[in-house]
Design a protein around this motif. Structure first.
Motif, PDB file in Angstrom:
ATOM      1  N   GLU A   1      -2.258  11.280   0.197  1.00 23.65           N
ATOM      2  CA  GLU A   1      -2.069   9.923   0.704  1.00 23.65           C
ATOM      3  C   GLU A   1      -3.250   9.027   0.306  1.00 23.65           C
ATOM      4  O   GLU A   1      -3.060   7.862  -0.047  1.00 23.65           O
ATOM      5  CB  GLU A   1      -1.890   9.934   2.227  1.00 23.65           C
ATOM      6  CG  GLU A   1      -0.624  10.628   2.687  1.00 23.65           C
ATOM      7  CD  GLU A   1       0.636  10.051   2.067  1.00 23.65           C
ATOM      8  OE1 GLU A   1       0.787   8.811   2.033  1.00 23.65           O
ATOM      9  OE2 GLU A   1       1.489  10.845   1.609  1.00 23.65           O
ATOM     10  N   THR A   2      -4.447   9.584   0.357  1.00 23.77           N
ATOM     11  CA  THR A   2      -5.635   8.824  -0.025  1.00 23.77           C
ATOM     12  C   THR A   2      -5.579   8.456  -1.502  1.00 23.77           C
ATOM     13  O   THR A   2      -5.892   7.321  -1.882  1.00 23.77           O
ATOM     14  CB  THR A   2      -6.919   9.617   0.293  1.00 23.77           C
ATOM     15  OG1 THR A   2      -6.936   9.931   1.691  1.00 23.77           O
ATOM     16  CG2 THR A   2      -8.163   8.823  -0.048  1.00 23.77           C
ATOM     17  N   TYR A   3      -5.176   9.399  -2.342  1.00 30.36           N
ATOM     18  CA  TYR A   3      -5.073   9.116  -3.777  1.00 30.36           C
ATOM     19  C   TYR A   3      -3.991   8.073  -4.063  1.00 30.36           C
ATOM     20  O   TYR A   3      -4.141   7.254  -4.979  1.00 30.36           O
ATOM     21  CB  TYR A   3      -4.807  10.389  -4.581  1.00 30.36           C
ATOM     22  CG  TYR A   3      -6.061  11.118  -4.980  1.00 30.36           C
ATOM     23  CD1 TYR A   3      -6.969  10.549  -5.872  1.00 30.36           C
ATOM     24  CD2 TYR A   3      -6.348  12.384  -4.486  1.00 30.36           C
ATOM     25  CE1 TYR A   3      -8.125  11.223  -6.249  1.00 30.36           C
ATOM     26  CE2 TYR A   3      -7.502  13.056  -4.863  1.00 30.36           C
ATOM     27  CZ  TYR A   3      -8.384  12.473  -5.741  1.00 30.36           C
ATOM     28  OH  TYR A   3      -9.526  13.131  -6.108  1.00 30.36           O
ATOM     29  N   ILE A   4      -2.912   8.089  -3.305  1.00 32.61           N
ATOM     30  CA  ILE A   4      -1.872   7.066  -3.478  1.00 32.61           C
ATOM     31  C   ILE A   4      -2.456   5.690  -3.176  1.00 32.61           C
ATOM     32  O   ILE A   4      -2.247   4.729  -3.937  1.00 32.61           O
ATOM     33  CB  ILE A   4      -0.645   7.373  -2.596  1.00 32.61           C
ATOM     34  CG1 ILE A   4       0.098   8.599  -3.142  1.00 32.61           C
ATOM     35  CG2 ILE A   4       0.285   6.169  -2.495  1.00 32.61           C
ATOM     36  CD1 ILE A   4       1.163   9.157  -2.217  1.00 32.61           C
ATOM     37  N   SER A   5      -3.224   5.590  -2.102  1.00 26.98           N
ATOM     38  CA  SER A   5      -3.887   4.323  -1.761  1.00 26.98           C
ATOM     39  C   SER A   5      -4.906   3.952  -2.825  1.00 26.98           C
ATOM     40  O   SER A   5      -5.015   2.777  -3.212  1.00 26.98           O
ATOM     41  CB  SER A   5      -4.586   4.431  -0.403  1.00 26.98           C
ATOM     42  OG  SER A   5      -3.656   4.666   0.618  1.00 26.98           O
ATOM     43  N   LEU A   6      -5.663   4.936  -3.301  1.00 24.10           N
ATOM     44  CA  LEU A   6      -6.669   4.688  -4.322  1.00 24.10           C
ATOM     45  C   LEU A   6      -6.040   4.164  -5.602  1.00 24.10           C
ATOM     46  O   LEU A   6      -6.557   3.230  -6.230  1.00 24.10           O
ATOM     47  CB  LEU A   6      -7.461   5.970  -4.597  1.00 24.10           C
ATOM     48  CG  LEU A   6      -8.562   5.881  -5.650  1.00 24.10           C
ATOM     49  CD1 LEU A   6      -9.628   4.868  -5.242  1.00 24.10           C
ATOM     50  CD2 LEU A   6      -9.180   7.258  -5.870  1.00 24.10           C
ATOM     51  N   LYS A   7      -4.923   4.749  -5.984  1.00 24.20           N
ATOM     52  CA  LYS A   7      -4.231   4.318  -7.206  1.00 24.20           C
ATOM     53  C   LYS A   7      -3.848   2.840  -7.105  1.00 24.20           C
ATOM     54  O   LYS A   7      -4.038   2.079  -8.060  1.00 24.20           O
ATOM     55  CB  LYS A   7      -2.991   5.190  -7.430  1.00 24.20           C
ATOM     56  CG  LYS A   7      -2.268   4.909  -8.716  1.00 24.20           C
ATOM     57  CD  LYS A   7      -1.103   5.874  -8.895  1.00 24.20           C
ATOM     58  CE  LYS A   7      -0.296   5.510 -10.118  1.00 24.20           C
ATOM     59  NZ  LYS A   7       0.847   6.407 -10.306  1.00 24.20           N
ATOM     60  N   THR A   8      -3.345   2.433  -5.952  1.00 24.85           N
ATOM     61  CA  THR A   8      -2.975   1.033  -5.741  1.00 24.85           C
ATOM     62  C   THR A   8      -4.209   0.133  -5.840  1.00 24.85           C
ATOM     63  O   THR A   8      -4.174  -0.912  -6.503  1.00 24.85           O
ATOM     64  CB  THR A   8      -2.308   0.857  -4.359  1.00 24.85           C
ATOM     65  OG1 THR A   8      -1.131   1.673  -4.330  1.00 24.85           O
ATOM     66  CG2 THR A   8      -1.940  -0.583  -4.092  1.00 24.85           C
ATOM     67  N   LEU A   9      -5.294   0.549  -5.193  1.00 19.54           N
ATOM     68  CA  LEU A   9      -6.514  -0.268  -5.215  1.00 19.54           C
ATOM     69  C   LEU A   9      -7.127  -0.342  -6.612  1.00 19.54           C
ATOM     70  O   LEU A   9      -7.656  -1.382  -7.002  1.00 19.54           O
ATOM     71  CB  LEU A   9      -7.534   0.268  -4.215  1.00 19.54           C
ATOM     72  CG  LEU A   9      -7.191   0.097  -2.734  1.00 19.54           C
ATOM     73  CD1 LEU A   9      -8.305   0.655  -1.868  1.00 19.54           C
ATOM     74  CD2 LEU A   9      -6.911  -1.353  -2.391  1.00 19.54           C
ATOM     75  N   LEU A  10      -7.051   0.736  -7.376  1.00 21.65           N
ATOM     76  CA  LEU A  10      -7.588   0.708  -8.737  1.00 21.65           C
ATOM     77  C   LEU A  10      -6.773  -0.226  -9.628  1.00 21.65           C
ATOM     78  O   LEU A  10      -7.332  -0.910 -10.492  1.00 21.65           O
ATOM     79  CB  LEU A  10      -7.646   2.123  -9.322  1.00 21.65           C
ATOM     80  CG  LEU A  10      -8.725   3.024  -8.737  1.00 21.65           C
ATOM     81  CD1 LEU A  10      -8.530   4.465  -9.211  1.00 21.65           C
ATOM     82  CD2 LEU A  10     -10.118   2.511  -9.069  1.00 21.65           C
ATOM     83  N   ALA A  11      -5.469  -0.265  -9.407  1.00 21.99           N
ATOM     84  CA  ALA A  11      -4.631  -1.224 -10.149  1.00 21.99           C
ATOM     85  C   ALA A  11      -5.000  -2.649  -9.751  1.00 21.99           C
ATOM     86  O   ALA A  11      -5.104  -3.539 -10.618  1.00 21.99           O
ATOM     87  CB  ALA A  11      -3.156  -0.954  -9.884  1.00 21.99           C
ATOM     88  N   ASP A  12      -5.225  -2.875  -8.455  1.00 26.94           N
ATOM     89  CA  ASP A  12      -5.669  -4.200  -7.998  1.00 26.94           C
ATOM     90  C   ASP A  12      -7.026  -4.545  -8.601  1.00 26.94           C
ATOM     91  O   ASP A  12      -7.255  -5.683  -9.026  1.00 26.94           O
ATOM     92  CB  ASP A  12      -5.780  -4.234  -6.470  1.00 26.94           C
ATOM     93  CG  ASP A  12      -4.437  -4.170  -5.764  1.00 26.94           C
ATOM     94  OD1 ASP A  12      -3.401  -4.365  -6.428  1.00 26.94           O
ATOM     95  OD2 ASP A  12      -4.436  -3.921  -4.539  1.00 26.94           O
ATOM     96  N   GLN A  13      -7.915  -3.559  -8.643  1.00 32.24           N
ATOM     97  CA  GLN A  13      -9.240  -3.789  -9.199  1.00 32.24           C
ATOM     98  C   GLN A  13      -9.148  -4.261 -10.647  1.00 32.24           C
ATOM     99  O   GLN A  13      -9.840  -5.193 -11.046  1.00 32.24           O
ATOM    100  CB  GLN A  13     -10.080  -2.514  -9.117  1.00 32.24           C
ATOM    101  CG  GLN A  13     -11.511  -2.698  -9.599  1.00 32.24           C
ATOM    102  CD  GLN A  13     -12.283  -1.393  -9.575  1.00 32.24           C
ATOM    103  OE1 GLN A  13     -11.779  -0.358 -10.029  1.00 32.24           O
ATOM    104  NE2 GLN A  13     -13.497  -1.434  -9.043  1.00 32.24           N
ATOM    105  N   ARG A  14      -8.291  -3.637 -11.403  1.00 27.21           N
ATOM    106  CA  ARG A  14      -8.135  -4.051 -12.809  1.00 27.21           C
ATOM    107  C   ARG A  14      -7.670  -5.503 -12.881  1.00 27.21           C
ATOM    108  O   ARG A  14      -8.180  -6.291 -13.671  1.00 27.21           O
ATOM    109  CB  ARG A  14      -7.146  -3.149 -13.531  1.00 27.21           C
ATOM    110  CG  ARG A  14      -6.989  -3.558 -14.994  1.00 27.21           C
ATOM    111  CD  ARG A  14      -6.092  -2.602 -15.753  1.00 27.21           C
ATOM    112  NE  ARG A  14      -5.959  -2.995 -17.127  1.00 27.21           N
ATOM    113  CZ  ARG A  14      -6.822  -2.707 -18.092  1.00 27.21           C
ATOM    114  NH1 ARG A  14      -7.901  -2.011 -17.818  1.00 27.21           N
ATOM    115  NH2 ARG A  14      -6.625  -3.108 -19.326  1.00 27.21           N
ATOM    116  N   GLN A  15      -6.707  -5.843 -12.048  1.00 35.36           N
ATOM    117  CA  GLN A  15      -6.192  -7.214 -12.030  1.00 35.36           C
ATOM    118  C   GLN A  15      -7.318  -8.197 -11.720  1.00 35.36           C
ATOM    119  O   GLN A  15      -7.445  -9.237 -12.363  1.00 35.36           O
ATOM    120  CB  GLN A  15      -5.081  -7.320 -10.985  1.00 35.36           C
ATOM    121  CG  GLN A  15      -4.475  -8.695 -10.874  1.00 35.36           C
ATOM    122  CD  GLN A  15      -3.381  -8.739  -9.812  1.00 35.36           C
ATOM    123  OE1 GLN A  15      -2.932  -7.723  -9.306  1.00 35.36           O
ATOM    124  NE2 GLN A  15      -2.963  -9.945  -9.469  1.00 35.36           N
TER     125      GLN A  15
END
Length: 145
Positions: A20-34
């Motif tokens: 679950e943490t990695y799923i959240s992290l993946k979303t935040l890393l995509a946001d970070q790139r944006q």
């Protein structure tokens, strides 16, 4: 419940949390790139504490997993976990192997996203450095390689 069974239960709970943490992290890393591409420092500043909290949670669970595997006398790491899973009843073996496989997959995806974000940052830094050197051509001539 035996001590070994408790350790396995805690291991499994940690793996579920990590997924679950990695799923959240993946979303935040995509946001970070944006936000990196948009150079939106306000959004990046707001995002960084969230990222750090997730990294701390993953680190905590990793340390706990290390301790539990050591306590069980199982080699630490993926091969050790797979050995542990092979010793469990058949229905649990398949479920835990699938959970671990999905955890490794999403961790690899997060690593790739993070490396991509590092590349964006490096490119931006290079562009800024080149812009700074435009006003002082002598710096360009003697730029360290």
């Amino acid at each position: 419940m035996s001590n070994a069974a408790q350790c396995v239960k805690i291991l499994v709970q940690g793996m579920v949390e990590d997924r679950e943490t990695y799923i959240s992290l993946k979303t935040l890393l995509a946001d970070q790139r944006q936000w990196l591409v948009a150079r939106d420092t306000a959004k990046l500043d707001a995002l960084n504490p969230q990222l750090m909290a997730l990294y701390e949670q993953l680190s905590h669970n990793s340390k706990q997993r290390y301790q539990l595997l050591t306590q069980l006398g199982i080699p630490v790491g993926s091969p050790g976990l797979r050995t542990l899973f092979s010793r469990l009843p058949a229905p649990h073996q398949k479920q835990l192997t699938m959970l671990w496989d999905s955890l490794e997959q999403i961790a690899a995806e997060c690593k790739a996203l993070n490396e991509s974000n590092i590349t964006v940052l490096a490119m931006q830094q290079e562009i800024l450095q080149n812009l700074l050197n435009i006003s002082e051509p002598e710096n360009w001539l003697y730029e360290q390689v």
